[in-house]
Design a protein around this motif. Structure first.
Motif, PDB file in Angstrom:
ATOM      1  N   PRO A  42     -22.398   5.742  49.278  1.00 60.35           N
ATOM      2  CA  PRO A  42     -23.497   4.926  48.748  1.00 60.35           C
ATOM      3  C   PRO A  42     -24.397   5.724  47.803  1.00 60.35           C
ATOM      4  O   PRO A  42     -24.233   6.931  47.626  1.00 60.35           O
ATOM      5  CB  PRO A  42     -24.284   4.535  50.009  1.00 60.35           C
ATOM      6  N   SER A  43     -25.387   5.034  47.233  1.00 63.56           N
ATOM      7  CA  SER A  43     -26.435   5.702  46.468  1.00 63.56           C
ATOM      8  C   SER A  43     -27.316   6.501  47.432  1.00 63.56           C
ATOM      9  O   SER A  43     -27.292   6.299  48.651  1.00 63.56           O
ATOM     10  CB  SER A  43     -27.287   4.665  45.737  1.00 63.56           C
ATOM     11  N   TYR A  44     -28.115   7.415  46.891  1.00 63.32           N
ATOM     12  CA  TYR A  44     -28.987   8.237  47.736  1.00 63.32           C
ATOM     13  C   TYR A  44     -29.882   7.395  48.629  1.00 63.32           C
ATOM     14  O   TYR A  44     -30.073   7.708  49.810  1.00 63.32           O
ATOM     15  CB  TYR A  44     -29.876   9.125  46.861  1.00 63.32           C
ATOM     16  N   THR A  45     -30.454   6.315  48.083  1.00 70.58           N
ATOM     17  CA  THR A  45     -31.420   5.524  48.853  1.00 70.58           C
ATOM     18  C   THR A  45     -30.785   4.817  50.038  1.00 70.58           C
ATOM     19  O   THR A  45     -31.485   4.417  50.971  1.00 70.58           O
ATOM     20  CB  THR A  45     -32.109   4.482  47.956  1.00 70.58           C
ATOM     21  N   ASN A  67     -23.170  12.883  44.572  1.00 71.71           N
ATOM     22  CA  ASN A  67     -23.447  14.096  43.804  1.00 71.71           C
ATOM     23  C   ASN A  67     -24.200  15.068  44.698  1.00 71.71           C
ATOM     24  O   ASN A  67     -24.604  14.723  45.812  1.00 71.71           O
ATOM     25  CB  ASN A  67     -24.291  13.751  42.566  1.00 71.71           C
ATOM     26  N   VAL A  68     -24.401  16.299  44.222  1.00 70.49           N
ATOM     27  CA  VAL A  68     -25.203  17.292  44.926  1.00 70.49           C
ATOM     28  C   VAL A  68     -25.590  18.379  43.924  1.00 70.49           C
ATOM     29  O   VAL A  68     -24.890  18.586  42.924  1.00 70.49           O
ATOM     30  CB  VAL A  68     -24.427  17.900  46.116  1.00 70.49           C
ATOM     31  N   LEU A  95     -17.783  15.216  43.553  1.00 70.05           N
ATOM     32  CA  LEU A  95     -18.121  16.128  42.468  1.00 70.05           C
ATOM     33  C   LEU A  95     -17.305  15.818  41.211  1.00 70.05           C
ATOM     34  O   LEU A  95     -16.115  15.522  41.299  1.00 70.05           O
ATOM     35  CB  LEU A  95     -17.844  17.579  42.881  1.00 70.05           C
ATOM     36  N   GLY A  96     -17.950  15.891  40.067  1.00 63.45           N
ATOM     37  CA  GLY A  96     -17.241  15.823  38.797  1.00 63.45           C
ATOM     38  C   GLY A  96     -16.701  14.467  38.409  1.00 63.45           C
ATOM     39  O   GLY A  96     -15.742  14.394  37.617  1.00 63.45           O
ATOM     40  N   HIS A  97     -17.282  13.394  38.930  1.00 64.23           N
ATOM     41  CA  HIS A  97     -16.808  12.076  38.514  1.00 64.23           C
ATOM     42  C   HIS A  97     -16.928  11.954  36.995  1.00 64.23           C
ATOM     43  O   HIS A  97     -17.856  12.477  36.382  1.00 64.23           O
ATOM     44  CB  HIS A  97     -17.623  10.980  39.197  1.00 64.23           C
TER      45      HIS A  97
END
Length: 254
Positions: A42-45, A67-68, A95-97
């Motif tokens: 999911p999204s961060y939220t 991401n991170v 990572l890296g999408h």
């Protein structure tokens, strides 16, 4: 035998209520986890609300971040660290999408730094690679994708490959409705596995999961995972609807 792995990348979609409703439905599914692994991204939220639902139901569905950042902490407004992600239940990061590479300018070197940060701090990773349409038409798609894999894995020891999944996503197939034919996808997956074999040995190559992404649907998942070197899918748009995502998972266990 590598167990298929299906991850739903929700990208910048779904409000809190929508994410919770979708998670409730997916978590209630009778998934045979002995035959397929499943993850939500999911999204961060929405990470922690989704985690609470997954935890409360006792499901084996994994939670990942889109991401991170590579630093542990500091003055990086708008970024999220590995420890932050782990604290809300994430077991891996994406990572890296290609959308981050091509829209936001992420480089192979940056992706490598993020991967090292994840490995060093105990977070698994799905590393995305894949060619553009121009690169495919120039017949350098195989070399380009394998090059991205090599640069992403620079300095990564063999013992950590169990914490990494490679996702092949041809850029021209993401969100377009176009899908690489099963033979085209298999060609790249085979080339990536051959690279892993040359760098880390046959055992590592036989164990690492390489999944496909790019307009994956219930109608094409079965033929994709029936190929020798395709171990699952990173699903975009079809993961936003319970019926299509559930069917993709089901078709991996038939």
């Amino acid at each position: 035998m590598r167990k298929p792995f299906i991850a739903g990348n929700w990208k910048m979609n779904l409000t809190l209520d929508m994410a919770q409703e979708l998670t409730d439905k997916i978590a209630a599914e009778n998934i045979d986890f002995n035959r397929v692994g499943v993850a939500l991204i999911p999204s961060y939220t929405n990470l922690y609300p989704v985690y609470k639902i997954l935890k409360s139901t006792g499901t084996e569905i994994r939670l990942g971040s889109q991401n991170v950042h590579f630093e542990k902490n500091g003055a990086y407004t708008g970024e999220v660290s590995v420890e932050m992600l782990k604290s809300v239940g994430c077991t891996f990061a994406l990572l890296g999408h290609s959308e981050r590479r091509n829209i936001l300018g992420e480089t192979d070197e940056l992706i490598n730094k993020k991967l090292h940060s994840c490995i060093d701090q105990g977070l698994d990773a799905i590393v995305c690679v894949g060619e553009t349409l121009n690169e495919r038409e120039a017949h350098i798609h195989k070399e380009q994708t394998v090059s991205q894999v090599g640069k992403a894995l620079k300095g990564i020891e063999k013992k950590f490959l169990n914490n990494i999944i490679i996702a092949y996503e041809p850029v021209w197939a993401i969100g377009t409705g176009k899908t690489a034919g099963k033979e085209d996808a298999e060609e790249i997956h085979s080339a990536v596995r051959d690279f892993i074999k040359s760098k880390y040995g046959e055992e590592a190559a036989s164990e690492i999961k390489i999944i496909y992404g790019g307009s994956v649907k219930p109608e094409n998942i079965k033929e994709l995972i029936n190929m020798e070197n395709i171990d699952g899918a990173l699903v975009g748009g079809a993961s936003l609807k319970f019926e299509s995502f559930s069917k993709i998972i089901q078709n991996c266990t038939i």
